[in-house]
Each structure stands twice: as C-alpha cells, then as structure tokens.
Design a protein around this motif. Sequence first.
Motif, short mmCIF file in Angstrom:
data_model
loop_
_atom_site.label_atom_id
_atom_site.label_comp_id
_atom_site.label_asym_id
_atom_site.label_seq_id
_atom_site.Cartn_x
_atom_site.Cartn_y
_atom_site.Cartn_z
N ASP A 1 33.92 27.31 23.83
CA ASP A 1 33.83 27.60 22.25
C ASP A 1 35.08 28.03 21.67
O ASP A 1 36.02 28.30 22.13
N GLY A 2 35.10 27.43 20.36
CA GLY A 2 36.36 27.65 19.47
C GLY A 2 37.24 26.36 19.15
O GLY A 2 38.15 26.38 18.31
N LEU A 3 37.00 25.28 19.72
CA LEU A 3 37.58 24.06 19.28
C LEU A 3 37.44 23.98 17.77
O LEU A 3 36.47 23.86 17.22
N ALA A 4 38.53 23.55 17.14
CA ALA A 4 38.39 23.72 15.60
C ALA A 4 39.34 22.82 14.71
O ALA A 4 40.24 22.25 15.24
N LEU A 5 38.61 22.41 13.77
CA LEU A 5 39.55 21.46 12.67
C LEU A 5 39.38 22.07 11.47
O LEU A 5 38.55 22.80 11.20
N VAL A 6 40.37 21.64 10.53
CA VAL A 6 40.36 22.19 9.18
C VAL A 6 40.45 21.22 8.09
O VAL A 6 41.36 20.28 8.37
N LYS A 7 39.39 21.07 7.33
CA LYS A 7 39.29 20.28 5.96
C LYS A 7 39.94 20.67 4.94
O LYS A 7 39.79 21.87 4.54
N GLY A 8 40.92 20.21 4.44
CA GLY A 8 41.94 20.70 3.34
C GLY A 8 40.93 20.88 2.14
O GLY A 8 39.87 20.38 1.82
N SER A 9 41.69 21.39 0.79
CA SER A 9 40.94 21.77 -0.49
C SER A 9 40.53 20.40 -1.14
O SER A 9 39.61 20.56 -1.84
N THR A 10 41.10 19.52 -0.77
CA THR A 10 40.90 17.99 -1.37
C THR A 10 39.20 17.63 -1.33
O THR A 10 38.79 16.90 -1.83
N PHE A 11 38.64 18.38 -0.05
CA PHE A 11 37.31 18.30 0.18
C PHE A 11 36.36 19.05 -0.68
O PHE A 11 35.25 18.99 -0.27
N GLY A 12 37.10 19.82 -1.53
CA GLY A 12 36.17 20.66 -2.20
C GLY A 12 35.28 21.66 -1.54
O GLY A 12 35.71 22.38 -0.67
#
Length: 254
Positions: A114-125
Amino acid sequence: MRKLIAAIMVAGATLVAGSALAADFPYYPPVIEIPDVDYGVQGSFYLRGSAAGNALWSKEAYAYECPPACGAPPVLTAFPFTAMGYGYSVGAGFGYETGTGLRFDATLDYIDNDGLALVKGSTFGTRAGTYTTRLRSTLALANVYYDFSFGNQQYGAAGGAFAYVGAGAGAAFNRSDITSPVGSTAPALSGNNTSFAAAGMVGVGYDFGAVVADVGYRGVYINKLSNSQPGTELIYADHAFLHEVRGSLRYRFN
C-alpha cells in the motif's frame, strides 16, 4: 641302490618336518574386504514456508488525461511516482533438492502493498491531487537455486551454514485498488490484471538436518499493473519492482 634309498629317506624326512611345522602355525583364511557401494549424494523433497516485508517502486505511471465521457479523445500521459509502497508477503512451496547444491521448487505467494503514489499537478483542475494504490497480488513462480556451503563440511551436512543464489519466472495475478483525490471528476477505477513476473534471490542459511532456515533478499519484477478498465485505464506501474527481505523454513521429507 644305496643312492635311491638315501633319496627316499631324505624325501620322507622333509615330509615329516613340513607336517610338524604346519601343526605349529594355525591356519587363518584370507580376509577379503568388499568396499561399500557408493550410491552418491541422495536428494530429498521438501515443503517450504516464507514471510517477508516489501517495498514497491516503479519509475512512472500512465493515465488517460481525459476519458471519452468528457467529449475529447483520451491522451495517455506519463506521471512519475512520488512515494514507494510498503507491505508484506507470505508464501508456501514444494520442491526437490538434488543433494549437490542444486534445488528446484514451485512457490505461491500472497503480496499486500500500500502507498505507491503519484501526483497530478494543478493544471489538471479537479483531477489534480495524489493518487495511491493498494496492490494485492498472487505470485506463482517456478524457481531454481544453487547452495554454497561455508567451510569444509560436505554440502547438506546437518549444522552447515551456506549461502545461495536463485532465479524464478511465472505470473502475477494483480488487484489494484486505486484511491483518487476527493472531488476528482474522473476518479481512477480499481481492477485486475495478469502479468508476467520474474524474481532473483540471494541469501544465507543454516542446515539443521530435517529443517533448513534461511534469510535473504528477493527482487520481483512485475511487467505491468493495471486496472484494465477500457477508456480509463491507469497503468499504476509499468515495469514495477518489488523488493523483499524474506525469511524461509524448509522441511525435508527424507
């Protein structure tokens, strides 16, 4: 005539003397030693059980930027992972060791991470934020190992320390439960997939005789983790690597 009589007398005396000497020395039949038959080093079947702590990592994931429902063609976009996942695994197996250091087994492991993570930036609303996954996988592998004895003891002798290397190949049956950011307009769906998997092992152990204990590292390669949802597919790990510190016990049948 006198010569003939003398010869007969000498022969008779020699016969009597020889009989007397033979009576003085007991007769022992020769002992013939038959060497033991060398049947070679014998092999044995075994059962094994293992438990491990693990960490999951991959370079990047791929997600569709916009599913078909938004009215635009989906664009597959790469996102780097920002955090590793951590968990555990337990497993069992059945195998055969040849008695020469070479052994084989088939193993089945349950993996929870558990915990594998990615982040989508603010440009994705409203789709921006952190996406994490919980991986639950059943890993089926066929393995081969070679054990190296420490010191001068014969391989397989009870009380012997050893090191080993190994490799395996098989399949991973994966379940990816994906957590999307709260309020996301396009939450990633959870799902299942089946993938090729392989492993490499190295470690040390101790042979107690009927029981053998070892501890080591196992690196597991999983070709692909995916939710397998058409149109909204999120490949949460393309070429994923699971790193394990694993302890095992083997019980020999003979």
